[in-house]
Design a protein around this motif. Structure first.
Motif, PDB file in Angstrom:
ATOM      1  N   SER A  14     -25.668  14.062   8.413  1.00  0.00           N
ATOM      2  CA  SER A  14     -24.212  13.994   8.255  1.00  0.00           C
ATOM      3  C   SER A  14     -23.567  13.160   9.351  1.00  0.00           C
ATOM      4  O   SER A  14     -22.688  12.334   9.077  1.00  0.00           O
ATOM      5  CB  SER A  14     -23.609  15.404   8.271  1.00  0.00           C
ATOM      6  N   LEU A  15     -23.996  13.362  10.576  1.00  0.00           N
ATOM      7  CA  LEU A  15     -23.450  12.564  11.678  1.00  0.00           C
ATOM      8  C   LEU A  15     -23.821  11.097  11.542  1.00  0.00           C
ATOM      9  O   LEU A  15     -23.022  10.215  11.867  1.00  0.00           O
ATOM     10  CB  LEU A  15     -23.915  13.128  13.023  1.00  0.00           C
ATOM     11  N   SER A  16     -25.015  10.825  11.027  1.00  0.00           N
ATOM     12  CA  SER A  16     -25.408   9.439  10.786  1.00  0.00           C
ATOM     13  C   SER A  16     -24.522   8.818   9.716  1.00  0.00           C
ATOM     14  O   SER A  16     -24.086   7.669   9.850  1.00  0.00           O
ATOM     15  CB  SER A  16     -26.878   9.373  10.359  1.00  0.00           C
ATOM     16  N   ALA A  17     -24.243   9.569   8.656  1.00  0.00           N
ATOM     17  CA  ALA A  17     -23.374   9.058   7.590  1.00  0.00           C
ATOM     18  C   ALA A  17     -21.968   8.792   8.112  1.00  0.00           C
ATOM     19  O   ALA A  17     -21.341   7.786   7.752  1.00  0.00           O
ATOM     20  CB  ALA A  17     -23.334  10.052   6.433  1.00  0.00           C
ATOM     21  N   ILE A  18     -21.470   9.665   8.977  1.00  0.00           N
ATOM     22  CA  ILE A  18     -20.146   9.459   9.567  1.00  0.00           C
ATOM     23  C   ILE A  18     -20.138   8.197  10.421  1.00  0.00           C
ATOM     24  O   ILE A  18     -19.203   7.398  10.365  1.00  0.00           O
ATOM     25  CB  ILE A  18     -19.709  10.699  10.380  1.00  0.00           C
ATOM     26  N   VAL A  20     -22.108   5.564  10.126  1.00  0.00           N
ATOM     27  CA  VAL A  20     -22.181   4.389   9.250  1.00  0.00           C
ATOM     28  C   VAL A  20     -20.825   4.138   8.596  1.00  0.00           C
ATOM     29  O   VAL A  20     -20.368   2.992   8.507  1.00  0.00           O
ATOM     30  CB  VAL A  20     -23.298   4.567   8.188  1.00  0.00           C
ATOM     31  N   LEU A  21     -20.163   5.202   8.152  1.00  0.00           N
ATOM     32  CA  LEU A  21     -18.839   5.055   7.536  1.00  0.00           C
ATOM     33  C   LEU A  21     -17.826   4.492   8.526  1.00  0.00           C
ATOM     34  O   LEU A  21     -17.065   3.572   8.200  1.00  0.00           O
ATOM     35  CB  LEU A  21     -18.356   6.392   6.982  1.00  0.00           C
ATOM     36  N   LEU A  22     -17.813   5.022   9.737  1.00  0.00           N
ATOM     37  CA  LEU A  22     -16.895   4.494  10.759  1.00  0.00           C
ATOM     38  C   LEU A  22     -17.221   3.039  11.084  1.00  0.00           C
ATOM     39  O   LEU A  22     -16.320   2.228  11.306  1.00  0.00           O
ATOM     40  CB  LEU A  22     -16.960   5.338  12.029  1.00  0.00           C
ATOM     41  N   ALA A  83     -30.973   4.871   2.932  1.00  0.00           N
ATOM     42  CA  ALA A  83     -29.635   4.269   2.955  1.00  0.00           C
ATOM     43  C   ALA A  83     -28.998   4.398   4.335  1.00  0.00           C
ATOM     44  O   ALA A  83     -28.350   3.455   4.820  1.00  0.00           O
ATOM     45  CB  ALA A  83     -28.743   4.925   1.901  1.00  0.00           C
ATOM     46  N   LEU A  84     -29.181   5.539   4.984  1.00  0.00           N
ATOM     47  CA  LEU A  84     -28.627   5.721   6.330  1.00  0.00           C
ATOM     48  C   LEU A  84     -29.296   4.788   7.332  1.00  0.00           C
ATOM     49  O   LEU A  84     -28.623   4.179   8.179  1.00  0.00           O
ATOM     50  CB  LEU A  84     -28.773   7.171   6.776  1.00  0.00           C
ATOM     51  N   MET A 147     -30.470   6.287  15.165  1.00  0.00           N
ATOM     52  CA  MET A 147     -31.126   7.395  15.857  1.00  0.00           C
ATOM     53  C   MET A 147     -30.958   8.707  15.093  1.00  0.00           C
ATOM     54  O   MET A 147     -31.904   9.491  14.963  1.00  0.00           O
ATOM     55  CB  MET A 147     -30.576   7.528  17.277  1.00  0.00           C
ATOM     56  N   LEU A 148     -29.750   8.952  14.587  1.00  0.00           N
ATOM     57  CA  LEU A 148     -29.493  10.188  13.851  1.00  0.00           C
ATOM     58  C   LEU A 148     -30.216  10.209  12.508  1.00  0.00           C
ATOM     59  O   LEU A 148     -30.719  11.255  12.086  1.00  0.00           O
ATOM     60  CB  LEU A 148     -27.988  10.376  13.664  1.00  0.00           C
ATOM     61  N   ALA A 149     -30.286   9.074  11.831  1.00  0.00           N
ATOM     62  CA  ALA A 149     -31.025   9.013  10.569  1.00  0.00           C
ATOM     63  C   ALA A 149     -32.515   9.251  10.813  1.00  0.00           C
ATOM     64  O   ALA A 149     -33.178   9.958  10.041  1.00  0.00           O
ATOM     65  CB  ALA A 149     -30.797   7.669   9.885  1.00  0.00           C
TER      66      ALA A 149
END
Length: 172
Positions: A14-18, A20-22, A83-84, A147-149
């Motif tokens: 979730s943090l990785s997705a955030i 990437v979105l930012l 994707a991440l 790193m998060l992904a």
């Protein structure tokens, strides 16, 4: 797979997705990212990745076995992790593609370090803003996203290996 593995993987993913979105939002005109939001990804990336590395090392398996465990994850999870990783890699690539780096403001003038000539030179405000956005993408969002992904993938693989170990023990 235990709930702690799922929780760890979901938090890192979730943090990785955030992140990437930012990072994607930095391509929009105007203020690239609200200050402070990217700090969460930066601060969380290191301990989450370290914990994932410890968990995967505790399984004491080889690379081939880990790959097989990754293949046992649901297809949507595999695609999400891919994707991440791809999104973070794109942010890193776009952030590092600019030959100007390290933007600074000194006495109301804008400066950036030029990697080709290895000098700091004065730049326009628009160039300064573009370089600052690239640096934000690279260091504050791109690298933590990767790193998060990676942490999410590693911990889910570790959980899958742990589940397989438990099933093997039950059958014996």
């Amino acid at each position: 797979m235990g709930w702690s593995f799922k929780l760890h993987g979901a938090l890192a993913g979730s943090l990785s997705a955030i992140a990437v979105l930012l990072g994607a939002l930095t391509f929009l005109p105007g203020r690239p990212v609200a200050p402070g939001w990217w700090r969460l990804a930066v601060v969380a990336a290191i301990p989450l990745l370290a914990a994932a590395l410890v968990r995967i090392m505790l399984t004491r398996t080889d690379r081939g076995t880990r790959w097989l465990a990754f293949r046992c994850l649901p297809g949507t999870v595999q695609m999400g992790l891919a994707a991440l990783l791809l999104g973070g890699a794109v942010l890193v690539g776009l952030g590092s593609s600019n030959p100007l780096q390290d933007p600074r403001i000194v006495d109301s003038r804008y400066y950036a370090w030029e990697s080709h000539s290895r000098i700091t030179r004065e730049v326009s405000r628009s160039t300064y803003e573009a370089v600052a956005a690239d640096q934000t993408r690279l260091f504050s969002l791109g690298m933590p996203a990767v790193m998060l992904a990676a942490a999410a993938g590693l911990v889910l693989v570790a959980g899958e290996l742990r589940r397989d170990e438990a099933l093997t023990r039950q059958q014996a």
